[in-house]
Design an enzyme around this catalytic site. Structure first.
Site, PDB file in Angstrom:
ATOM      1  N   HIS A  39       6.275  12.893  23.891  1.00  0.00           N
ATOM      2  CA  HIS A  39       6.219  14.273  24.356  1.00  0.00           C
ATOM      3  C   HIS A  39       5.251  15.048  23.459  1.00  0.00           C
ATOM      4  O   HIS A  39       5.279  14.884  22.235  1.00  0.00           O
ATOM      5  CB  HIS A  39       7.610  14.902  24.306  1.00  0.00           C
ATOM      6  CG  HIS A  39       7.642  16.291  24.834  1.00  0.00           C
ATOM      7  ND1 HIS A  39       7.525  16.571  26.175  1.00  0.00           N
ATOM      8  CD2 HIS A  39       7.752  17.471  24.204  1.00  0.00           C
ATOM      9  CE1 HIS A  39       7.575  17.884  26.345  1.00  0.00           C
ATOM     10  NE2 HIS A  39       7.714  18.448  25.165  1.00  0.00           N
ATOM     11  N   THR A  71      17.104   9.970  26.871  1.00  0.00           N
ATOM     12  CA  THR A  71      18.500  10.234  27.205  1.00  0.00           C
ATOM     13  C   THR A  71      18.515  11.056  28.485  1.00  0.00           C
ATOM     14  O   THR A  71      17.470  11.461  28.980  1.00  0.00           O
ATOM     15  CB  THR A  71      19.224  11.018  26.088  1.00  0.00           C
ATOM     16  OG1 THR A  71      18.583  12.291  25.925  1.00  0.00           O
ATOM     17  CG2 THR A  71      19.220  10.247  24.766  1.00  0.00           C
TER      18      THR A  71
END
Length: 195
Positions: A39, A71
């Site tokens: 990210h 997740t």
């Protein structure tokens, strides 16, 4: 459909890059501890879209990239590795993005290598890195690019990263293009990605 496509390759590790979809809880659970994402921000700051613009608007002095385990919560998995770059006074989204991207190309292969070599795992929601050359009993701290990447566990064994023989099959997933409407896998349109 997406999980079936991944499973045909029987990967030990799934590497997401440019994947602009949210994966459903079933899909995430299926590959828990063996799916990495990168990210373009220093998570937990600026999850989602427009990370570089948001960093500039917030007056950040540094920005960067984060490799993390995936997740069910968007851009909030256990952090594996981060790299930083300065936010310069004349930066715009494009110039900052270019410097962050250069760091992504350094840290993502490193995190994958750690996983493949069995030096990376998760424990109680935290990514742990251990260097076999260091004493595992004293918990060696490893600093990469000025960021702390983890604390060595007392045991070199456990779930989420131990790959037999140090060789892993890796599915590099850029499925958004091939499976734009993946059904049955929990994939759907996401509100995240690069700015």
């Amino acid at each position: 459909a997406l999980a079936q496509a991944i499973d045909t390759h029987a990967p030990d590790l799934i590497v997401l890059a440019g994947f602009m979809r949210l994966l459903g809880p079933e899909c995430v659970r299926r590959y828990e501890g063996r799916m990495l994402n990168i990210h373009p921000s220093l998570l937990p700051a600026f999850p989602g879209l427009h990370t570089h613009r948001r960093a500039i608007e917030a007056g950040c002095k540094i920005a960067g990239a984060t490799v993390h385990f995936v997740t069910a919560q968007l851009d909030h998995g256990p952090i594996v590795l981060q790299a930083t770059v300065p936010v310069l006074p004349n930066d715009d989204e494009d110039s900052l993005s270019a410097r962050v991207l250069a760091q992504e190309h350094v840290i993502y292969p490193r995190a994958v290598r750690w996983f493949v070599q069995g030096q990376l795992r998760t424990e109680r929601g935290v990514a742990l890195f251990f260097n076999r050359a260091e004493s595992l009993s004293r918990g060696a701290r490893v600093s990469v690019g000025g960021t702390l990447s983890g604390r060595a566990p007392a045991s070199a064994h456990g779930a989420g990263g131990r790959v037999g023989g140090g060789v892993a099959r890796i599915a590099a997933v850029e499925m958004a293009r091939r499976y734009p409407r993946a059904r049955g896998s929990g994939a759907g349109r996401a509100g995240r990605g690069r700015a």
